[in-house]
Motif scaffolding. Structure first.
Motif, PDB file in Angstrom:
ATOM      1  N   HIS A  10       0.846  -1.179   0.000  1.00 46.26           N
ATOM      2  CA  HIS A  10       0.000   0.000   0.000  1.00 46.26           C
ATOM      3  C   HIS A  10       0.884   1.232   0.000  1.00 46.26           C
ATOM      4  N   ALA A  11       0.825   1.995  -1.075  1.00 43.43           N
ATOM      5  CA  ALA A  11       1.582   3.237  -1.136  1.00 43.43           C
ATOM      6  C   ALA A  11       0.600   4.392  -0.986  1.00 43.43           C
ATOM      7  N   GLN A  12       0.837   5.207   0.014  1.00 46.98           N
ATOM      8  CA  GLN A  12      -0.025   6.374   0.203  1.00 46.98           C
ATOM      9  C   GLN A  12       0.367   7.429  -0.811  1.00 46.98           C
ATOM     10  N   LEU A  13      -0.598   7.904  -1.582  1.00 42.76           N
ATOM     11  CA  LEU A  13      -0.287   8.818  -2.676  1.00 42.76           C
ATOM     12  C   LEU A  13      -0.112  10.246  -2.167  1.00 42.76           C
ATOM     13  N   GLN A  14       0.832  10.944  -2.785  1.00 42.76           N
ATOM     14  CA  GLN A  14       1.164  12.298  -2.332  1.00 42.76           C
ATOM     15  C   GLN A  14       0.206  13.329  -2.925  1.00 42.76           C
ATOM     16  N   THR A  15      -1.009  13.312  -2.444  1.00 42.67           N
ATOM     17  CA  THR A  15      -1.964  14.320  -2.879  1.00 42.67           C
ATOM     18  C   THR A  15      -2.207  15.262  -1.709  1.00 42.67           C
ATOM     19  N   LYS A  16      -2.753  16.448  -2.014  1.00 41.66           N
ATOM     20  CA  LYS A  16      -3.060  17.383  -0.936  1.00 41.66           C
ATOM     21  C   LYS A  16      -4.350  16.987  -0.242  1.00 41.66           C
ATOM     22  N   THR A  17      -5.250  16.393  -1.028  1.00 42.35           N
ATOM     23  CA  THR A  17      -6.570  16.076  -0.463  1.00 42.35           C
ATOM     24  C   THR A  17      -6.890  14.601  -0.614  1.00 42.35           C
ATOM     25  N   LYS A  18      -7.975  14.206   0.010  1.00 40.47           N
ATOM     26  CA  LYS A  18      -8.371  12.803   0.024  1.00 40.47           C
ATOM     27  C   LYS A  18      -8.848  12.342  -1.352  1.00 40.47           C
ATOM     28  N   GLY A  54       7.657  10.382  -7.686  1.00 39.50           N
ATOM     29  CA  GLY A  54       6.988  11.426  -6.901  1.00 39.50           C
ATOM     30  C   GLY A  54       5.534  11.151  -6.560  1.00 39.50           C
ATOM     31  N   ILE A  55       5.166   9.860  -6.404  1.00 41.71           N
ATOM     32  CA  ILE A  55       3.766   9.598  -6.060  1.00 41.71           C
ATOM     33  C   ILE A  55       3.582   9.250  -4.588  1.00 41.71           C
ATOM     34  N   CYS A  56       4.695   8.989  -3.867  1.00 36.76           N
ATOM     35  CA  CYS A  56       4.603   8.562  -2.467  1.00 36.76           C
ATOM     36  C   CYS A  56       5.854   9.038  -1.744  1.00 36.76           C
ATOM     37  N   ASP A  57       5.695   9.491  -0.480  1.00 39.22           N
ATOM     38  CA  ASP A  57       6.889   9.988   0.223  1.00 39.22           C
ATOM     39  C   ASP A  57       7.715   8.851   0.819  1.00 39.22           C
ATOM     40  N   GLY A  58       7.179   7.621   0.782  1.00 32.67           N
ATOM     41  CA  GLY A  58       7.964   6.457   1.202  1.00 32.67           C
ATOM     42  C   GLY A  58       8.220   6.373   2.696  1.00 32.67           C
ATOM     43  N   ASN A  59       7.574   7.210   3.477  1.00 28.96           N
ATOM     44  CA  ASN A  59       7.826   7.211   4.923  1.00 28.96           C
ATOM     45  C   ASN A  59       7.189   5.981   5.578  1.00 28.96           C
ATOM     46  N   MET A  60       8.029   5.033   5.946  1.00 27.89           N
ATOM     47  CA  MET A  60       7.504   3.773   6.465  1.00 27.89           C
ATOM     48  C   MET A  60       7.060   3.896   7.913  1.00 27.89           C
ATOM     49  N   ALA A  84      10.867  -5.025  -2.575  1.00 28.46           N
ATOM     50  CA  ALA A  84      10.232  -3.988  -1.763  1.00 28.46           C
ATOM     51  C   ALA A  84      11.067  -2.705  -1.790  1.00 28.46           C
ATOM     52  N   LYS A  85      12.390  -2.864  -1.724  1.00 31.29           N
ATOM     53  CA  LYS A  85      13.270  -1.689  -1.772  1.00 31.29           C
ATOM     54  C   LYS A  85      13.178  -0.998  -3.125  1.00 31.29           C
ATOM     55  N   LYS A  86      13.137  -1.797  -4.173  1.00 29.61           N
ATOM     56  CA  LYS A  86      13.060  -1.252  -5.527  1.00 29.61           C
ATOM     57  C   LYS A  86      11.746  -0.459  -5.693  1.00 29.61           C
ATOM     58  N   LEU A  87      10.669  -1.071  -5.226  1.00 29.29           N
ATOM     59  CA  LEU A  87       9.361  -0.426  -5.348  1.00 29.29           C
ATOM     60  C   LEU A  87       9.326   0.864  -4.511  1.00 29.29           C
ATOM     61  N   HIS A  88       9.898   0.770  -3.313  1.00 29.19           N
ATOM     62  CA  HIS A  88       9.960   1.905  -2.395  1.00 29.19           C
ATOM     63  C   HIS A  88      10.681   3.072  -3.068  1.00 29.19           C
ATOM     64  N   GLU A  89      11.784   2.758  -3.739  1.00 28.34           N
ATOM     65  CA  GLU A  89      12.550   3.808  -4.414  1.00 28.34           C
ATOM     66  C   GLU A  89      11.771   4.334  -5.621  1.00 28.34           C
ATOM     67  N   LEU A  90      11.145   3.425  -6.347  1.00 24.90           N
ATOM     68  CA  LEU A  90      10.441   3.816  -7.578  1.00 24.90           C
ATOM     69  C   LEU A  90       9.291   4.791  -7.296  1.00 24.90           C
ATOM     70  N   VAL A  91       8.502   4.504  -6.275  1.00 25.65           N
ATOM     71  CA  VAL A  91       7.348   5.383  -6.018  1.00 25.65           C
ATOM     72  C   VAL A  91       7.816   6.781  -5.583  1.00 25.65           C
ATOM     73  N   GLN A  92       8.992   6.826  -4.921  1.00 25.78           N
ATOM     74  CA  GLN A  92       9.532   8.140  -4.554  1.00 25.78           C
ATOM     75  C   GLN A  92      10.135   8.824  -5.779  1.00 25.78           C
ATOM     76  N   TRP A  93      10.798   8.027  -6.605  1.00 25.87           N
ATOM     77  CA  TRP A  93      11.460   8.529  -7.817  1.00 25.87           C
ATOM     78  C   TRP A  93      10.439   9.253  -8.703  1.00 25.87           C
ATOM     79  N   LEU A 116       5.225  14.789 -17.730  1.00 23.45           N
ATOM     80  CA  LEU A 116       5.567  15.366 -16.427  1.00 23.45           C
ATOM     81  C   LEU A 116       6.535  14.494 -15.636  1.00 23.45           C
ATOM     82  N   MET A 117       6.826  13.295 -16.168  1.00 24.19           N
ATOM     83  CA  MET A 117       7.620  12.349 -15.377  1.00 24.19           C
ATOM     84  C   MET A 117       9.120  12.533 -15.568  1.00 24.19           C
ATOM     85  N   PRO A 118       9.906  12.275 -14.482  1.00 25.92           N
ATOM     86  CA  PRO A 118      11.362  12.354 -14.617  1.00 25.92           C
ATOM     87  C   PRO A 118      11.889  11.158 -15.402  1.00 25.92           C
ATOM     88  N   GLU A 119      13.169  11.227 -15.785  1.00 25.92           N
ATOM     89  CA  GLU A 119      13.801  10.087 -16.443  1.00 25.92           C
ATOM     90  C   GLU A 119      13.705   8.887 -15.499  1.00 25.92           C
TER      91      GLU A 119
END
Lengths: 104, 482
Positions: free
Chosen positions: B12-20, B186-192, B175-184, B299-302
Motif C-alpha cells: 500500500h503506497a499512500q499517494l502524495q496528494t493534498k486532499t483525500k 513522486g507519487i509517495c513519500d515512502g515514509n515507512m 520492496a526496496k526497488k518499489l519503495h525507491e520507484l514510487v519516490q522517484w 511530467l515524469m522524470p527520467e
C-alpha cells in the motif's frame, strides 16, 4: 444454490447482526427465494455482452486536488453519541469518536 | 526434502496528494484527531464521493513506470466489512477492473555469502486505487476505543505482485526497488514509520521442483525492510517445520512481533474473506485516454531503467554498476554531480558503491546526509588520478574528509601522504630492498613468481606506503630483468 441454516448464521455473524433461531429459519426461506431469482437470471444467455458497471453510460468527473473542506469537528461531534458505560459524555474532549472497545 | 519458498507482495503506497481521494479534506499527517475528517470521511448519510484527479495521475505515473497496461475504463467497487474505523461499512476500492494491469519491475538481488548478485524480473499483477480507513486509538478513554478519521479517505495505490519471489532476499530487494520507484516518480513519500508505505507478504512453501502452490499465510503491515527479512525467514522455517512434522498449513493472516522475531496467526481467513464486492453505484467508470497518458508521461522524470541505460552508454559502466547507482534517485544524482565536478566515472561509481555506501550504512545515513559531498569526492578522485596520492593513501584522506578534518589538499599535506613518484627516490629504495633481501631475489630468479610480490611489498613498506606502486612494479621488473 442451496443455503443451509449454518450459512445464514455465518452471514449474520459477518454482518454483526444478531439472529435468533426463528429468524434464521425465516431468513433462510427469504434468501433462498432471492437466490432462486438470481439463478433464473443466470440462465439468460449473456455471451458477448460487456458487463455494465453503471446504469448511465457516462464516465467519472474528476475533482482538482485542492483543499475545500474546513474543520467541522465540533459540529459533527455534537451528534456523535459516546456509547458504553452508560455515559453520556461527548467525545469532543479528546477529539476522538468513541466506540465500545474493539480488540482484535 | 528440499523446500522452496514462494512469495508475493501487496504494497500500500499512500499517494502524495493534498486532499483525500473522494473529498476535498486535507491529507496532512499529524493533525489533531478528526480535524481533517469531513462529512465524506465520517460517512454522513447522503454524501457522495468525487474522485481526485491527482490520485488518478499518480496511478497513471506508476503504470507507465512499470510498463503496465493502463485500463481505459476501470471501475470502483465496494469492499464490505465491519470495523469501527470504516464508518461507511465498506471501503471504496477496485476489484475486477483495476486502473493498472500487468506490468513488471527488474530487481537487483544483492550477493549473499557465496551466492553472487543477480537480476530478476518481478511481475506486477495489478495496481488499484482505494481509500485508506481511519485509525483506532486504544487507551485514550477507559473501556472505549477512540476513532480518528483523519486518515479515512487518504488515497492509496495497492500494488500486487505475482508469486514470483523465491527468498526473503528477493522479496526485500523488490520492496526496496518499489519503495525507491514510487519516490522517484513522486507519487509517495515512502515514509515507512508514518505508514505511507506498508507491505503485506504472502508466504507459502512447496517441495522443490513441484508446481502446485502451497497454502499461504499473509504477514501483515511490515513497516521496515529488516522486519520483512526476519518475518519471512521465520515464517518460512515455521511452515517447513510444520509440514515436516506432518502438520498442515491453514490459510491465515499473521502478525510479526519485532521483539521476539516471530510470526503469530491473527485470525483465520476463512471467517472473514467474504467482502461481497460489487461496483460502487456512487462512482462512474474512470476513463483514461491516450491523451491523458501522454500528458502525464510528459511530467515524469527520467526513469531508473532509462538512466541505467544512459549510464552504461555515456559513462561505460557495467550493467550491474549502472543498476546499483540507479537503485536510488539520490545516489544517481550524487554520482552524476561527482562526474560533473570532474571525477572519472568508473572510480566515482566504485567509491559511491563502495567506501561511501559502506560508511553511510554504518552511520545509518542516507546519501543526502553524507558528510562528504559529490564535489569533495571529485576533488579526492582527481588527486588519485593525477598520482598525487596512492589508492591506499586515498582511503586515509577519505576517512579524514569524512570526519570533517578539511579539504583534500590540506589533509594530504597535513598527513604527509603525497605519493613519491620521483624515479631517483624510488630507485634508491628498491636498491636497498634488493640488497637486504638477497634470498627473495634468488627465489624469484629460480622461478618463484610470489617472491616478486613480496619484494614489491618490502619496497612499499620501506617507502612508508608513499611510493607510486605502478612505478615500483615497473622499476623492480627492470632491475630483476624480468
Amino acid at each position: 444454490m442451496a443455503l443451509s441454516i449454518e450459512d445464514i448464521k455465518k452471514i449474520a455473524h459477518l454482518a454483526r447482526i444478531e439472529v435468533s433461531e426463528g429468524e434464521a429459519a425465516a431468513t433462510l426461506t427469504k434468501l433462498t427465494g432471492i437466490l432462486g431469482l438470481i439463478e433464473q437470471m443466470q440462465a439468460v444467455n449473456t455471451e458477448g455482452i460487456v458487463p455494465m458497471s453503471h446504469s448511465q453510460d457516462v464516465v467519472q468527473r474528476l475533482r482538482e486536488d485542492v483543499v475545500t473542506k474546513t474543520n467541522q469537528r465540533e459540529a459533527f461531534q455534537k451528534i456523535a453519541p459516546a456509547l458504553g458505560n452508560g455515559s453520556t459524555e461527548r467525545a469532543v474532549d479528546c477529539g476522538l469518536y468513541l466506540v465500545p472497545k474493539v480488540i482484535e | 526434502m528440499e523446500w522452496e519458498v514462494v512469495i508475493g507482495l501487496e504494497t500500500h503506497a499512500q499517494l502524495q496528494t493534498k486532499t483525500k481521494i473522494f473529498s476535498g479534506a486535507s491529507t496532512a499527517f499529524g493533525s489533531e484527531p478528526n480535524t481533517q475528517a469531513c462529512e465524506v470521511s465520517i460517512a454522513l448519510p447522503g454524501v457522495l464521493p468525487v474522485l481526485n484527479k491527482e490520485a488518478v495521475n499518480c496511478a497513471i505515473k506508476f503504470g507507465l513506470a512499470v510498463n503496465a497496461e493502463i485500463t481505459p475504463r476501470s471501475v470502483f467497487a465496494r469492499k464490505n466489512y465491519f470495523y469501527p474505523d470504516l464508518p461507511k461499512g465498506y471501503q471504496i476500492s477496485q476489484y475486477e477492473l483495476p486502473v493498472v494491469g500487468k506490468g513488471a519491475v527488474t530487481i537487483q538481488v544483492p550477493a549473499v555469502g557465496k551466492n553472487a548478485a543477480y537480476e530478476k524480473v518481478v511481475n506486477i499483477t495489478r495496481a488499484h486505487l482505494e481509500e485508506d480507513a481511519g485509525k483506532s486509538v486504544h487507551g485514550a478513554v477507559e473501556g472505549m476505543s477512540g476513532i480518528d478519521l483523519n486518515r479515512a479517505g487518504t488515497p492509496l495505490l495497492e500494488i500486487v505482485t505475482e508469486p514470483d519471489m523465491r527468498s526473503a532476499a528477493e522479496a526485500v530487494a523488490y520492496a526496496k526497488k518499489l519503495h525507491e520507484l514510487v519516490q522517484w516518480i513522486g507519487i509517495c513519500d515512502g515514509n515507512m514509520q508514518e505508514g505511507s508505505f506498508r507491505c503485506d507478504v504472502n508466504v507459502s512453501v512447496r517441495p522443490k521442483g513441484t508446481e502446485k502452490l502451497g497454502t499461504r499465510r499473509e504477514i501483515k503491515n511490515l513497516n521496515s525492510f529488516k522486519f520483512m527479512q526476519q518475518a519471512i525467514e521465520f515464517e518460512t522455517r515455521w511452515q517447513i517445520e510444520t509440514l515436516e512434522d506432518g502438520g498442515k498449513i491453514q490459510q491465515a493472516t499473521v502478525l510479526f512481533n519485532p521483539d521476539t522475531g516471530e510470526t503469530r496467526a491473527m485470525r483465520s481467513k476463512e471467517e472473514a474473506n467474504d467482502y461481497r464486492y460489487f461496483p460502487d453505484p456512487d462512482l462512474l467508470p474512470l476513463e483514461i485516454t491516450e491523451a491523458d497518458k501522454a500528458r502525464v508521461r510528459a511530467l515524469m522524470p527520467e526513469l531508473p531503467e532509462a538512466m541505467k541505460a544512459r549510464f552504461e552508454s555515456e559513462y561505460g559502466l557495467t550493467s550491474y554498476d549502472a543498476a546499483t547507482l540507479t537503485a536510488s534517485r539520490d545516489v544517481a544524482n550524487y554520482f552524476v554531480d561527482a562526474v560533473n565536478a570532474g571525477a572519472d566515472a568508473k572510480p566515482a561509481a566504485n567509491w559511491v558503491m563502495g567506501a561511501i555506501s559502506a560508511k553511510l550504512n554504518v552511520e545509518e545515513k542516507s546519501i543526502t546526509e553524507s558528510p562528504l559531498n559529490a564535489a569533495q569526492l571529485a576533488s579526492l578522485l582527481k588527486r588519485i588520478a593525477d598520482n598525487t596520492i596512492s589508492n591506499n593513501a586515498a582511503k586515509q584522506v577519505f576517512e579524514a574528509m569524512w570526519a570533517g578534518e578539511g579539504e583534500v589538499d590540506t589533509i594530504i599535506e597535513a598527513k604527509g601522504l603525497k605519493q613519491v613518484s620521483d624515479t631517483g627516490a624510488i630507485e634508491a629504495i628498491i636498491d636497498e630492498v634488493l640488497a637486504a633481501n638477497a634470498a627473495m631475489v634468488e627465489e624469484f630468479k629460480a622461478g618463484k613468481e610470489k617472491a616478486f610480490n613480496a619484494l614489491v611489498g618490502q619496497a612499499m613498506k620501506a617507502s612508508k606506503g608513499k611510493a607510486n606502486p605502478a612505478q615500483v612494479n615497473e622499476m623492480l621488473k627492470k632491475k630483476l630483468g624480468a
